[in-house]
Scaffold this active site. Structure first.
Site, PDB file in Angstrom:
ATOM      1  N   SER A 120       0.830  -1.210   0.000  1.00 51.78           N
ATOM      2  CA  SER A 120       0.000   0.000   0.000  1.00 51.78           C
ATOM      3  C   SER A 120       0.864   1.259   0.000  1.00 51.78           C
ATOM      4  O   SER A 120       1.846   1.358   0.749  1.00 51.78           O
ATOM      5  CB  SER A 120      -0.903  -0.012   1.238  1.00 51.78           C
ATOM      6  OG  SER A 120      -1.554   1.236   1.374  1.00 51.78           O
ATOM      7  N   LYS A 135      -3.431   3.272  -1.713  1.00 53.27           N
ATOM      8  CA  LYS A 135      -2.857   4.032  -0.589  1.00 53.27           C
ATOM      9  C   LYS A 135      -3.917   4.125   0.512  1.00 53.27           C
ATOM     10  O   LYS A 135      -5.106   4.310   0.230  1.00 53.27           O
ATOM     11  CB  LYS A 135      -2.465   5.436  -1.083  1.00 53.27           C
ATOM     12  CG  LYS A 135      -2.110   6.440   0.003  1.00 53.27           C
ATOM     13  CD  LYS A 135      -0.729   6.233   0.574  1.00 53.27           C
ATOM     14  CE  LYS A 135      -0.433   7.203   1.734  1.00 53.27           C
ATOM     15  NZ  LYS A 135       0.568   6.659   2.668  1.00 53.27           N
ATOM     16  N   THR A 136      -3.491   4.011   1.747  1.00 52.98           N
ATOM     17  CA  THR A 136      -4.433   4.038   2.872  1.00 52.98           C
ATOM     18  C   THR A 136      -5.257   5.326   2.870  1.00 52.98           C
ATOM     19  O   THR A 136      -4.716   6.421   2.693  1.00 52.98           O
ATOM     20  CB  THR A 136      -3.670   3.928   4.210  1.00 52.98           C
ATOM     21  OG1 THR A 136      -2.885   2.735   4.204  1.00 52.98           O
ATOM     22  CG2 THR A 136      -4.623   3.894   5.387  1.00 52.98           C
ATOM     23  N   ASN A 187      10.312   6.879   5.309  1.00 52.72           N
ATOM     24  CA  ASN A 187       9.265   7.800   4.856  1.00 52.72           C
ATOM     25  C   ASN A 187       8.469   8.289   6.050  1.00 52.72           C
ATOM     26  O   ASN A 187       8.275   7.564   7.030  1.00 52.72           O
ATOM     27  CB  ASN A 187       8.343   7.127   3.825  1.00 52.72           C
ATOM     28  CG  ASN A 187       7.238   6.321   4.470  1.00 52.72           C
ATOM     29  OD1 ASN A 187       6.216   6.870   4.870  1.00 52.72           O
ATOM     30  ND2 ASN A 187       7.446   5.009   4.606  1.00 52.72           N
ATOM     31  N   ASN A 238      -5.280  -0.981   8.076  1.00 55.56           N
ATOM     32  CA  ASN A 238      -3.955  -0.518   8.501  1.00 55.56           C
ATOM     33  C   ASN A 238      -4.072  -0.122   9.971  1.00 55.56           C
ATOM     34  O   ASN A 238      -4.678   0.900  10.302  1.00 55.56           O
ATOM     35  CB  ASN A 238      -3.521   0.668   7.624  1.00 55.56           C
ATOM     36  CG  ASN A 238      -2.104   1.099   7.901  1.00 55.56           C
ATOM     37  OD1 ASN A 238      -1.553   0.801   8.950  1.00 55.56           O
ATOM     38  ND2 ASN A 238      -1.509   1.810   6.965  1.00 55.56           N
ATOM     39  N   CYS A 293      -1.835   2.673  13.917  1.00 52.40           N
ATOM     40  CA  CYS A 293      -2.269   4.006  14.329  1.00 52.40           C
ATOM     41  C   CYS A 293      -2.813   3.936  15.749  1.00 52.40           C
ATOM     42  O   CYS A 293      -3.258   2.885  16.195  1.00 52.40           O
ATOM     43  CB  CYS A 293      -3.386   4.476  13.409  1.00 52.40           C
ATOM     44  SG  CYS A 293      -4.749   3.317  13.365  1.00 52.40           S
ATOM     45  N   THR A 344       6.288  -0.572   7.980  1.00 52.36           N
ATOM     46  CA  THR A 344       7.652  -0.062   8.143  1.00 52.36           C
ATOM     47  C   THR A 344       8.089  -0.042   9.607  1.00 52.36           C
ATOM     48  O   THR A 344       7.261   0.056  10.521  1.00 52.36           O
ATOM     49  CB  THR A 344       7.745   1.355   7.566  1.00 52.36           C
ATOM     50  OG1 THR A 344       6.678   2.135   8.094  1.00 52.36           O
ATOM     51  CG2 THR A 344       7.646   1.330   6.058  1.00 52.36           C
ATOM     52  N   GLY A 357       8.524  -6.663   2.833  1.00 49.80           N
ATOM     53  CA  GLY A 357       9.645  -6.115   3.580  1.00 49.80           C
ATOM     54  C   GLY A 357      10.913  -6.304   2.776  1.00 49.80           C
ATOM     55  O   GLY A 357      11.550  -7.355   2.834  1.00 49.80           O
TER      56      GLY A 357
HETATM   57  O1  RRO Z   1       1.515   7.551   5.024  1.00 53.52           O
HETATM   58  C1  RRO Z   1       2.498   7.131   5.664  1.00 53.52           C
HETATM   59  O2  RRO Z   1       3.364   7.896   6.114  1.00 53.52           O
HETATM   60  C2  RRO Z   1       2.707   5.693   5.916  1.00 53.52           C
HETATM   61  C3  RRO Z   1       1.709   4.798   6.221  1.00 53.52           C
HETATM   62 BR1  RRO Z   1      -0.088   5.243   6.306  1.00 53.52          BR
HETATM   63  C4  RRO Z   1       2.036   3.444   6.524  1.00 53.52           C
HETATM   64  O3  RRO Z   1       1.207   2.579   6.818  1.00 53.52           O
HETATM   65  N1  RRO Z   1       3.352   3.116   6.476  1.00 53.52           N
HETATM   66  C5  RRO Z   1       4.326   3.994   6.166  1.00 53.52           C
HETATM   67  O4  RRO Z   1       5.503   3.627   6.146  1.00 53.52           O
HETATM   68  N2  RRO Z   1       3.994   5.280   5.890  1.00 53.52           N
END
Ligand code: RRO
Length: 302
Positions: A36, A64-65, A88, A146, A149, A211, A261
């Site tokens: 994603s 993308k989420t 990221n 996801n 959070c 990540t 990964g």
């Molecule tokens: O958008 C992001 O910064 C992000 C998300 Br939602 C995620 O699930 N994993 C990631 O490495 N970055």
């Protein structure tokens, strides 16, 4: 295992069906999908035109989420390269549920492969709104939850607590017949109890790893480089962590696993399959080689 460039017009499918895989009722032409947020199919179609659809590099597409409401994402800088990795801190920029349904879903529904929509909420109610919103759409084949959070009520990261993960799944399961894939975070000593709680709550599959929490220092100032100060590490640097965690989860659950990964070759993908994954997702490598999915699938099946 031959690992040449992807064949000129290939999409990884073999005429004899070799390499085809069934995943939670979906018939996929090979076991390689995207992670994603690492491949923007709508932008890629603009850039590459209709050939992208004929040569689509993944056997299913994970969006993308999205979150219930639009988000601008994190302040820049958002990326930092490490040896064999990438940090990221994109921060979930997205159009929100309504924007996704109105603008992105009509385009993504034209994809030549099943669509998996990734969603993230900060409460059971937010997740429920997302699951009902996308779960009611026939264009959507499956939903990825996801869970990296915090739950704003408990303050706990949902994917770091078996109790949180289990109660979220118990709340969401009755809302949809769609396949629910729970995306696990690696930022725990062992993701197996969380995967098991997700399975017992009614999850159909798990995907891992998201990540690894990481940070970088600006060499000029000594201050954090990333605008949000911390981010998530991906790429070959985390592959060994993914292998270990997939092995642990595979020993604990009977639902299928999407492994990811640091996969950049067929050899890497085979390692994750050997560890217990049924599908493999490619992420960071597609920034370097947008056709990596096809290359890796062809090499796996060769
Ligand atoms: O958008 C992001 O910064 C992000 C998300 Br939602 C995620 O699930 N994993 C990631 O490495 N970055």
């Amino acid at each position: 295992m031959a690992e040449g460039p992807a064949s000129k017009r290939g999409n990884g499918a073999r005429p004899d069906g070799a390499g085809a895989v069934e995943f939670c009722g979906l018939a996929l032409r090979h076991p390689v999908i995207n992670g994603s947020g690492t491949f923007d199919a709508i932008a890629a179609r603009r850039a590459f035109g209709e050939s992208l659809w004929r040569e689509f590099p993944f056997s299913a597409f994970v969006s993308k989420t999205i979150t219930p409401d639009p988000r601008a994402g994190n302040p820049p800088p958002r990326l930092w390269e490490t040896p064999s990795g990438l940090i990221n801190s994109i921060g979930l920029p997205n159009k929100g549920l309504e924007g996704f349904l109105a603008n992105d879903l009509p385009q993504l529904s034209e994809l030549p492969v099943p669509l998996i929509v990734s969603v993230m909420g900060t409460s059971h109610e937010e997740f429920a709104r997302l699951v009902e919103g996308v779960g009611g759409r026939e264009e959507v084949a499956a939903i990825e939850l996801n869970v990296s959070c915090p739950n704003v009520k408990s303050g706990l990261i949902v994917g770091e607590s078996p109790e949180e993960a289990g109660s979220l799944l118990t709340r969401l399961r009755p809302l949809t017949d769609k396949t629910l894939i729970v995306k696990l975070t690696p930022n725990v000593p062992d993701p197996a109890p969380i995967a098991l709680a997700a399975e017992q709550g009614g999850g159909d599959a798990v995907s891992l790893v998201n990540t690894l929490r990481a940070a970088a220092i600006d060499p000029d100032t000594g201050a954090p480089w990333l605008g949000a100060e911390r981010g998530g590490l991906s790429g070959p640097a985390i592959r060994a962590v993914a292998i270990e965690q997939i092995r642990s989860v595979a020993a604990a659950v009977s639902i299928p696993i999407v492994g990811m990964g640091g996969v950049s070759s067929g050899r890497d993908a085979l390692d994750l399959l050997s560890a217990g994954a049924k599908l493999v997702a490619v992420g960071t490598e597609t920034f370097r080689d947008p056709a990596a999915g096809t290359r890796i699938a062809e090499s796996l099946i060769a």
